[in-house]
Design a protein around this motif. Structure first.
Motif, PDB file in Angstrom:
ATOM      1  N   ASN A   1      -1.149  92.024  32.367  1.00 19.08           N
ATOM      2  CA  ASN A   1      -2.393  91.848  33.123  1.00 19.08           C
ATOM      3  C   ASN A   1      -2.780  90.409  33.422  1.00 19.08           C
ATOM      4  O   ASN A   1      -3.910  90.176  33.818  1.00 19.08           O
ATOM      5  CB  ASN A   1      -3.542  92.528  32.363  1.00 19.08           C
ATOM      6  N   HIS A   2      -1.900  89.471  33.234  1.00 14.59           N
ATOM      7  CA  HIS A   2      -2.241  88.089  33.571  1.00 14.59           C
ATOM      8  C   HIS A   2      -1.232  87.564  34.588  1.00 14.59           C
ATOM      9  O   HIS A   2      -0.197  88.178  34.830  1.00 14.59           O
ATOM     10  CB  HIS A   2      -2.271  87.203  32.315  1.00 14.59           C
ATOM     11  N   TYR A   3      -1.572  86.437  35.197  1.00 13.84           N
ATOM     12  CA  TYR A   3      -0.694  85.804  36.181  1.00 13.84           C
ATOM     13  C   TYR A   3       0.158  84.743  35.498  1.00 13.84           C
ATOM     14  O   TYR A   3      -0.323  84.023  34.633  1.00 13.84           O
ATOM     15  CB  TYR A   3      -1.511  85.135  37.292  1.00 13.84           C
ATOM     16  N   GLU A   4       1.415  84.625  35.927  1.00  9.42           N
ATOM     17  CA  GLU A   4       2.320  83.634  35.366  1.00  9.42           C
ATOM     18  C   GLU A   4       2.922  82.698  36.397  1.00  9.42           C
ATOM     19  O   GLU A   4       3.413  81.642  36.047  1.00  9.42           O
ATOM     20  CB  GLU A   4       3.472  84.325  34.625  1.00  9.42           C
ATOM     21  N   SER A   5       2.952  83.080  37.666  1.00 11.32           N
ATOM     22  CA  SER A   5       3.584  82.237  38.685  1.00 11.32           C
ATOM     23  C   SER A   5       2.804  80.932  38.831  1.00 11.32           C
ATOM     24  O   SER A   5       1.600  80.876  38.564  1.00 11.32           O
ATOM     25  CB  SER A   5       3.645  82.960  40.029  1.00 11.32           C
ATOM     26  N   ALA A   6       3.500  79.887  39.260  1.00 12.09           N
ATOM     27  CA  ALA A   6       2.874  78.561  39.377  1.00 12.09           C
ATOM     28  C   ALA A   6       1.665  78.586  40.305  1.00 12.09           C
ATOM     29  O   ALA A   6       0.677  77.894  40.053  1.00 12.09           O
ATOM     30  CB  ALA A   6       3.904  77.545  39.882  1.00 12.09           C
ATOM     31  N   SER A   7       1.703  79.396  41.358  1.00  9.97           N
ATOM     32  CA  SER A   7       0.597  79.404  42.318  1.00  9.97           C
ATOM     33  C   SER A   7      -0.585  80.257  41.872  1.00  9.97           C
ATOM     34  O   SER A   7      -1.647  80.204  42.489  1.00  9.97           O
ATOM     35  CB  SER A   7       1.083  79.889  43.686  1.00  9.97           C
ATOM     36  N   MET A   8      -0.441  81.020  40.784  1.00 17.39           N
ATOM     37  CA  MET A   8      -1.524  81.913  40.347  1.00 17.39           C
ATOM     38  C   MET A   8      -1.978  81.682  38.905  1.00 17.39           C
ATOM     39  O   MET A   8      -3.019  82.183  38.502  1.00 17.39           O
ATOM     40  CB  MET A   8      -1.076  83.370  40.482  1.00 17.39           C
ATOM     41  N   ALA A   9      -1.223  80.942  38.117  1.00 18.37           N
ATOM     42  CA  ALA A   9      -1.472  80.841  36.676  1.00 18.37           C
ATOM     43  C   ALA A   9      -2.837  80.252  36.334  1.00 18.37           C
ATOM     44  O   ALA A   9      -3.342  80.484  35.241  1.00 18.37           O
ATOM     45  CB  ALA A   9      -0.368  80.027  36.008  1.00 18.37           C
ATOM     46  N   ASP A  10      -3.447  79.524  37.261  1.00 17.96           N
ATOM     47  CA  ASP A  10      -4.751  78.928  36.960  1.00 17.96           C
ATOM     48  C   ASP A  10      -5.895  79.929  37.069  1.00 17.96           C
ATOM     49  O   ASP A  10      -7.021  79.632  36.659  1.00 17.96           O
ATOM     50  CB  ASP A  10      -5.016  77.730  37.875  1.00 17.96           C
TER      51      ASP A  10
ATOM     52  N   MET B   1      -1.186  84.333  46.534  1.00 17.53           N
ATOM     53  CA  MET B   1      -0.109  85.204  46.092  1.00 17.53           C
ATOM     54  C   MET B   1       0.987  84.379  45.424  1.00 17.53           C
ATOM     55  O   MET B   1       1.335  83.303  45.900  1.00 17.53           O
ATOM     56  CB  MET B   1       0.475  85.947  47.297  1.00 17.53           C
ATOM     57  N   GLY B   2       1.488  84.899  44.338  1.00 20.55           N
ATOM     58  CA  GLY B   2       2.649  84.331  43.671  1.00 20.55           C
ATOM     59  C   GLY B   2       3.718  85.397  43.554  1.00 20.55           C
ATOM     60  O   GLY B   2       3.419  86.586  43.471  1.00 20.55           O
ATOM     61  N   VAL B   3       4.960  84.971  43.545  1.00 12.36           N
ATOM     62  CA  VAL B   3       6.086  85.898  43.428  1.00 12.36           C
ATOM     63  C   VAL B   3       6.966  85.426  42.281  1.00 12.36           C
ATOM     64  O   VAL B   3       7.323  84.250  42.204  1.00 12.36           O
ATOM     65  CB  VAL B   3       6.904  85.957  44.743  1.00 12.36           C
ATOM     66  N   ARG B   4       7.310  86.350  41.394  1.00 10.80           N
ATOM     67  CA  ARG B   4       8.230  86.056  40.296  1.00 10.80           C
ATOM     68  C   ARG B   4       9.521  86.827  40.504  1.00 10.80           C
ATOM     69  O   ARG B   4       9.506  88.006  40.840  1.00 10.80           O
ATOM     70  CB  ARG B   4       7.612  86.438  38.947  1.00 10.80           C
ATOM     71  N   ALA B   5      10.631  86.166  40.297  1.00  7.52           N
ATOM     72  CA  ALA B   5      11.950  86.785  40.412  1.00  7.52           C
ATOM     73  C   ALA B   5      12.222  87.653  39.185  1.00  7.52           C
ATOM     74  O   ALA B   5      11.604  87.474  38.130  1.00  7.52           O
ATOM     75  CB  ALA B   5      13.012  85.690  40.528  1.00  7.52           C
ATOM     76  N   PRO B   6      13.163  88.571  39.299  1.00  5.18           N
ATOM     77  CA  PRO B   6      13.549  89.366  38.131  1.00  5.18           C
ATOM     78  C   PRO B   6      14.060  88.475  37.003  1.00  5.18           C
ATOM     79  O   PRO B   6      14.619  87.406  37.238  1.00  5.18           O
ATOM     80  CB  PRO B   6      14.683  90.252  38.655  1.00  5.18           C
ATOM     81  N   GLU B   7      13.865  88.925  35.783  1.00 10.67           N
ATOM     82  CA  GLU B   7      14.396  88.275  34.596  1.00 10.67           C
ATOM     83  C   GLU B   7      15.482  89.196  34.046  1.00 10.67           C
ATOM     84  O   GLU B   7      15.192  90.348  33.725  1.00 10.67           O
ATOM     85  CB  GLU B   7      13.296  88.055  33.559  1.00 10.67           C
ATOM     86  N   HIS B   8      16.713  88.723  33.989  1.00 12.14           N
ATOM     87  CA  HIS B   8      17.848  89.538  33.537  1.00 12.14           C
ATOM     88  C   HIS B   8      17.898  90.868  34.278  1.00 12.14           C
ATOM     89  O   HIS B   8      18.044  91.932  33.663  1.00 12.14           O
ATOM     90  CB  HIS B   8      17.791  89.771  32.020  1.00 12.14           C
ATOM     91  N   GLN B   9      17.718  90.832  35.574  1.00 12.05           N
ATOM     92  CA  GLN B   9      17.770  92.001  36.451  1.00 12.05           C
ATOM     93  C   GLN B   9      16.710  93.040  36.119  1.00 12.05           C
ATOM     94  O   GLN B   9      16.930  94.240  36.263  1.00 12.05           O
ATOM     95  CB  GLN B   9      19.159  92.633  36.434  1.00 12.05           C
TER      96      GLN B   9
ATOM     97  N   ALA C   1      11.038  92.158  42.736  1.00 14.90           N
ATOM     98  CA  ALA C   1      10.152  91.005  42.544  1.00 14.90           C
ATOM     99  C   ALA C   1       8.867  91.488  41.885  1.00 14.90           C
ATOM    100  O   ALA C   1       8.502  92.661  41.995  1.00 14.90           O
ATOM    101  CB  ALA C   1       9.831  90.334  43.881  1.00 14.90           C
ATOM    102  N   VAL C   2       8.191  90.569  41.212  1.00 17.07           N
ATOM    103  CA  VAL C   2       6.838  90.819  40.725  1.00 17.07           C
ATOM    104  C   VAL C   2       5.908  90.018  41.619  1.00 17.07           C
ATOM    105  O   VAL C   2       6.107  88.809  41.806  1.00 17.07           O
ATOM    106  CB  VAL C   2       6.653  90.384  39.256  1.00 17.07           C
ATOM    107  N   VAL C   3       4.907  90.684  42.176  1.00 23.62           N
ATOM    108  CA  VAL C   3       3.913  90.022  43.018  1.00 23.62           C
ATOM    109  C   VAL C   3       2.621  89.912  42.229  1.00 23.62           C
ATOM    110  O   VAL C   3       2.159  90.880  41.631  1.00 23.62           O
ATOM    111  CB  VAL C   3       3.666  90.807  44.325  1.00 23.62           C
TER     112      VAL C   3
END
Length: 177
Positions: free
Chosen positions: A75-84, A61-69, A52-54
């Motif tokens: 250096n930026h946030y992408e998860s829905a709970s952190m992107a702002d 805290m946001g957690v992103r699942a693996p992409e294609h394993q 996982a990416v934390v």
């Protein structure tokens, strides 16, 4: 929006290594631990194949699942709970997105091998825009080290310097216990 309370962000990683044997255990510990500092993105992997990416800052805290394993971040946030949350320094934000786009271009095609040599080549990439190996020429940013992990085997290789020109020194996970 932080009040300064919490575990210093860089010190918070040691308890993960000492107390957690799985990604799920690490996620539980991170959820319970507020951080002081600007925050970090962290790739977590374990010997069982979980990853996982934390993205963490303060109590958020946001957690992103693996992409294609595969797990990776810039250096930026992408998860829905952190992107702002916007990073400090406007020019580095754009560079972070360009590097993430480049990583996706290199890693997320079905024909991308998951070999040690391929991963070294990815970390040595100097494409413009979005080069992964940075020498400070465009914006003062440098790649201080690079690493490749093989969690199921319990190995990682770390450079002490630019990934394109430094030796990859092998370590076992036991070296860090």
């Amino acid at each position: 929006g932080q009040d300064g309370y919490g575990m210093p962000q860089h010190a918070a990683l040691r308890p993960l290594l000492q107390q957690c044997a799985t990604v799920d255990e690490a996620l539980d510990l991170l959820r319970s631990m507020p951080w002081a500092g600007k925050g970090l993105n962290v790739c977590l992997v374990d010997r069982h194949g979980s990853a996982a990416v934390v993205e963490k800052s303060g109590a958020r805290m946001g957690v992103r699942a693996p992409e294609h394993q595969c797990v990776f971040h810039t250096n930026h946030y992408e998860s829905a709970s952190m992107a702002d949350i916007l990073p400090l320094g406007g020019s580095k934000r754009g560079n972070s997105h360009e590097r993430m786009d480049n990583l996706r271009r290199l890693l997320l095609v079905d024909s991308s091998p998951r070999s040690f040599e391929f991963m070294k080549a990815v970390l040595s990439d100097h494409s413009c825009p979005g080069g992964i190996c940075r020498h400070g020429t465009e914006d003062g940013m440098h790649s201080r080290f690079g690493y490749v992990m093989a969690p199921a085997e319990g190995y990682m290789w770390i450079t002490d310097g630019y990934p394109c020109s430094s030796a990859y020194i092998p370590h076992t996970f036991a070296d860090f216990a």
